[in-house]
Design a protein around this motif. Sequence first.
Motif, PDB file in Angstrom:
ATOM      1  N   ARG A   1      32.680  57.250   8.576  1.00  0.00           N
ATOM      2  CA  ARG A   1      32.773  56.313   9.712  1.00  0.00           C
ATOM      3  C   ARG A   1      33.631  55.125   9.284  1.00  0.00           C
ATOM      4  O   ARG A   1      33.289  54.422   8.330  1.00  0.00           O
ATOM      5  CB  ARG A   1      31.387  55.823  10.105  1.00  0.00           C
ATOM      6  N   VAL A   2      34.730  54.886  10.016  1.00  0.00           N
ATOM      7  CA  VAL A   2      35.689  53.858   9.618  1.00  0.00           C
ATOM      8  C   VAL A   2      36.173  53.071  10.832  1.00  0.00           C
ATOM      9  O   VAL A   2      36.330  53.617  11.920  1.00  0.00           O
ATOM     10  CB  VAL A   2      36.879  54.490   8.852  1.00  0.00           C
ATOM     11  N   LEU A   3      36.407  51.787  10.609  1.00  0.00           N
ATOM     12  CA  LEU A   3      36.948  50.889  11.626  1.00  0.00           C
ATOM     13  C   LEU A   3      38.310  50.397  11.181  1.00  0.00           C
ATOM     14  O   LEU A   3      38.469  49.940  10.049  1.00  0.00           O
ATOM     15  CB  LEU A   3      36.014  49.674  11.793  1.00  0.00           C
ATOM     16  N   ASP A   4      39.281  50.463  12.074  1.00  0.00           N
ATOM     17  CA  ASP A   4      40.565  49.800  11.890  1.00  0.00           C
ATOM     18  C   ASP A   4      40.451  48.461  12.608  1.00  0.00           C
ATOM     19  O   ASP A   4      40.480  48.406  13.843  1.00  0.00           O
ATOM     20  CB  ASP A   4      41.695  50.657  12.453  1.00  0.00           C
ATOM     21  N   ALA A   5      40.271  47.389  11.835  1.00  0.00           N
ATOM     22  CA  ALA A   5      40.053  46.051  12.391  1.00  0.00           C
ATOM     23  C   ALA A   5      41.399  45.392  12.662  1.00  0.00           C
ATOM     24  O   ALA A   5      42.206  45.236  11.751  1.00  0.00           O
ATOM     25  CB  ALA A   5      39.228  45.217  11.412  1.00  0.00           C
ATOM     26  N   GLY A   6      41.621  45.011  13.911  1.00  0.00           N
ATOM     27  CA  GLY A   6      42.934  44.504  14.299  1.00  0.00           C
ATOM     28  C   GLY A   6      43.933  45.635  14.321  1.00  0.00           C
ATOM     29  O   GLY A   6      45.007  45.557  13.736  1.00  0.00           O
TER      30      GLY A   6
ATOM     31  N   LEU B   1      29.091  51.422   9.112  1.00  0.00           N
ATOM     32  CA  LEU B   1      30.375  52.011   8.722  1.00  0.00           C
ATOM     33  C   LEU B   1      30.441  52.281   7.227  1.00  0.00           C
ATOM     34  O   LEU B   1      29.782  51.622   6.432  1.00  0.00           O
ATOM     35  CB  LEU B   1      31.515  51.059   9.092  1.00  0.00           C
ATOM     36  N   ASP B   2      31.289  53.238   6.870  1.00  0.00           N
ATOM     37  CA  ASP B   2      31.584  53.492   5.460  1.00  0.00           C
ATOM     38  C   ASP B   2      32.745  52.637   4.973  1.00  0.00           C
ATOM     39  O   ASP B   2      32.846  52.345   3.775  1.00  0.00           O
ATOM     40  CB  ASP B   2      31.937  54.969   5.256  1.00  0.00           C
ATOM     41  N   ALA B   3      33.633  52.253   5.878  1.00  0.00           N
ATOM     42  CA  ALA B   3      34.817  51.497   5.468  1.00  0.00           C
ATOM     43  C   ALA B   3      35.407  50.730   6.640  1.00  0.00           C
ATOM     44  O   ALA B   3      35.245  51.117   7.801  1.00  0.00           O
ATOM     45  CB  ALA B   3      35.875  52.440   4.888  1.00  0.00           C
ATOM     46  N   VAL B   4      36.097  49.653   6.294  1.00  0.00           N
ATOM     47  CA  VAL B   4      36.918  48.892   7.242  1.00  0.00           C
ATOM     48  C   VAL B   4      38.328  48.840   6.678  1.00  0.00           C
ATOM     49  O   VAL B   4      38.529  48.561   5.490  1.00  0.00           O
ATOM     50  CB  VAL B   4      36.385  47.468   7.457  1.00  0.00           C
ATOM     51  N   PHE B   5      39.292  49.118   7.539  1.00  0.00           N
ATOM     52  CA  PHE B   5      40.714  49.080   7.194  1.00  0.00           C
ATOM     53  C   PHE B   5      41.335  47.944   7.988  1.00  0.00           C
ATOM     54  O   PHE B   5      41.125  47.847   9.202  1.00  0.00           O
ATOM     55  CB  PHE B   5      41.346  50.420   7.588  1.00  0.00           C
ATOM     56  N   GLY B   6      42.089  47.080   7.327  1.00  0.00           N
ATOM     57  CA  GLY B   6      42.744  45.975   8.026  1.00  0.00           C
ATOM     58  C   GLY B   6      44.193  45.865   7.614  1.00  0.00           C
ATOM     59  O   GLY B   6      44.498  45.438   6.503  1.00  0.00           O
ATOM     60  N   ALA B   7      45.104  46.260   8.484  1.00  0.00           N
ATOM     61  CA  ALA B   7      46.547  46.188   8.203  1.00  0.00           C
ATOM     62  C   ALA B   7      47.085  44.855   8.712  1.00  0.00           C
ATOM     63  O   ALA B   7      47.010  44.566   9.908  1.00  0.00           O
ATOM     64  CB  ALA B   7      47.277  47.349   8.871  1.00  0.00           C
ATOM     65  N   GLY B   8      47.605  44.044   7.797  1.00  0.00           N
ATOM     66  CA  GLY B   8      48.158  42.751   8.190  1.00  0.00           C
ATOM     67  C   GLY B   8      47.128  41.810   8.772  1.00  0.00           C
ATOM     68  O   GLY B   8      47.475  40.845   9.451  1.00  0.00           O
ATOM     69  N   LEU B   9      45.866  42.063   8.510  1.00  0.00           N
ATOM     70  CA  LEU B   9      44.779  41.362   9.192  1.00  0.00           C
ATOM     71  C   LEU B   9      44.527  39.961   8.655  1.00  0.00           C
ATOM     72  O   LEU B   9      44.356  39.016   9.421  1.00  0.00           O
ATOM     73  CB  LEU B   9      43.494  42.203   9.077  1.00  0.00           C
ATOM     74  N   ILE B  10      44.487  39.810   7.347  1.00  0.00           N
ATOM     75  CA  ILE B  10      43.915  38.589   6.779  1.00  0.00           C
ATOM     76  C   ILE B  10      44.667  37.334   7.189  1.00  0.00           C
ATOM     77  O   ILE B  10      44.063  36.275   7.400  1.00  0.00           O
ATOM     78  CB  ILE B  10      43.761  38.703   5.248  1.00  0.00           C
ATOM     79  N   SER B  11      45.972  37.436   7.378  1.00  0.00           N
ATOM     80  CA  SER B  11      46.741  36.245   7.741  1.00  0.00           C
ATOM     81  C   SER B  11      46.489  35.811   9.184  1.00  0.00           C
ATOM     82  O   SER B  11      46.901  34.711   9.580  1.00  0.00           O
ATOM     83  CB  SER B  11      48.232  36.484   7.516  1.00  0.00           C
ATOM     84  N   HIS B  12      45.803  36.634   9.968  1.00  0.00           N
ATOM     85  CA  HIS B  12      45.517  36.289  11.359  1.00  0.00           C
ATOM     86  C   HIS B  12      44.051  35.922  11.592  1.00  0.00           C
ATOM     87  O   HIS B  12      43.659  35.664  12.730  1.00  0.00           O
ATOM     88  CB  HIS B  12      45.910  37.452  12.279  1.00  0.00           C
ATOM     89  N   LEU B  13      43.244  35.897  10.536  1.00  0.00           N
ATOM     90  CA  LEU B  13      41.833  35.551  10.695  1.00  0.00           C
ATOM     91  C   LEU B  13      41.686  34.031  10.812  1.00  0.00           C
ATOM     92  O   LEU B  13      42.192  33.290   9.977  1.00  0.00           O
ATOM     93  CB  LEU B  13      41.015  36.060   9.508  1.00  0.00           C
ATOM     94  N   PRO B  14      40.969  33.551  11.835  1.00  0.00           N
ATOM     95  CA  PRO B  14      40.836  32.100  12.007  1.00  0.00           C
ATOM     96  C   PRO B  14      39.993  31.430  10.922  1.00  0.00           C
ATOM     97  O   PRO B  14      40.242  30.290  10.557  1.00  0.00           O
ATOM     98  CB  PRO B  14      40.184  31.960  13.384  1.00  0.00           C
TER      99      PRO B  14
ATOM    100  N   VAL C   1      29.439  47.129   7.308  1.00  0.00           N
ATOM    101  CA  VAL C   1      29.665  48.175   6.314  1.00  0.00           C
ATOM    102  C   VAL C   1      28.397  48.386   5.496  1.00  0.00           C
ATOM    103  O   VAL C   1      27.698  47.438   5.160  1.00  0.00           O
ATOM    104  CB  VAL C   1      30.850  47.787   5.397  1.00  0.00           C
ATOM    105  N   ARG C   2      28.105  49.632   5.178  1.00  0.00           N
ATOM    106  CA  ARG C   2      26.935  49.951   4.354  1.00  0.00           C
ATOM    107  C   ARG C   2      27.124  49.408   2.938  1.00  0.00           C
ATOM    108  O   ARG C   2      28.261  49.167   2.499  1.00  0.00           O
ATOM    109  CB  ARG C   2      26.733  51.467   4.301  1.00  0.00           C
ATOM    110  N   PRO C   3      26.035  49.231   2.180  1.00  0.00           N
ATOM    111  CA  PRO C   3      26.179  48.847   0.776  1.00  0.00           C
ATOM    112  C   PRO C   3      27.086  49.827   0.032  1.00  0.00           C
ATOM    113  O   PRO C   3      27.000  51.035   0.245  1.00  0.00           O
ATOM    114  CB  PRO C   3      24.739  48.899   0.257  1.00  0.00           C
ATOM    115  N   GLU C   4      27.955  49.290  -0.786  1.00  0.00           N
ATOM    116  CA  GLU C   4      28.964  50.048  -1.533  1.00  0.00           C
ATOM    117  C   GLU C   4      30.072  50.608  -0.639  1.00  0.00           C
ATOM    118  O   GLU C   4      30.914  51.375  -1.099  1.00  0.00           O
ATOM    119  CB  GLU C   4      28.349  51.171  -2.378  1.00  0.00           C
ATOM    120  N   GLY C   5      30.075  50.233   0.631  1.00  0.00           N
ATOM    121  CA  GLY C   5      31.169  50.612   1.512  1.00  0.00           C
ATOM    122  C   GLY C   5      32.433  49.862   1.133  1.00  0.00           C
ATOM    123  O   GLY C   5      32.420  48.909   0.339  1.00  0.00           O
ATOM    124  N   THR C   6      33.551  50.263   1.721  1.00  0.00           N
ATOM    125  CA  THR C   6      34.868  49.812   1.277  1.00  0.00           C
ATOM    126  C   THR C   6      35.581  48.975   2.332  1.00  0.00           C
ATOM    127  O   THR C   6      35.480  49.248   3.530  1.00  0.00           O
ATOM    128  CB  THR C   6      35.746  51.039   0.956  1.00  0.00           C
TER     129      THR C   6
END
Length: 199
Positions: free
Chosen positions: A44-49, A108-121, A134-139
């Motif tokens: 289970r994975v999320l593409d954030a942004g 979730l098992d993982a979150v993927f963020g492409a170019g995300l961090i520079s847009h976080l408020p 994310v679950r413990p030890e998730g990525t």
Amino acid sequence: MSDDHTRVRDFFSARAADWDNRFPDDGPAYRAAACELGLRPGGRVLDAGCGTGRALPALREVVGPGGTVLGIDLTPAMLEAATRAGRDRAGRLLLGDVTRLPLRDGTLDAVFGAGLISHLPDPAANLRELRRVVRPEGTLALFHPIGRAALAARQGRQITADDLRAEANLRPLLAGAGWHLTSYADEDARFLALAVRRD
């Protein structure tokens, strides 16, 4: 909607229609990064942004047909471009805010963020929110298809000491949000920082 959110939405709304045409050769970099998440079939994975959803097909390949792939973005025009490109077939698209995710804790098992961090408020708080789902030890994968120096050159600017993606800045930022940085690559052809959730 906050001023930060409005700025982000306005920035990406103006660029959504032509976004994929500007970066036509990024597919292999997305696939390689998705493979490094450590996901298994059924994951289970999320593409954030998620923007136009360029990571969704690669994430679907990794988790297979039985896995869950979600893409969330603040900008309707980006999600519309993702749908036009057929990427909604690789994952479920959600209009929403990565700073307040509509997901239960530890799902979730993982979150993927492409170019995300520079847009976080509020990067520290927002990284804690990503950790929450994310679950413990998730990525967590913070990715960009080119490295910091190449991106700065493309944008006609210099890298500054306060760049959040610099390892010296990113490591303590992640640690303060409950993540442990496990690998860091800042190369011409990609930026990829991987972290695991620590409790």
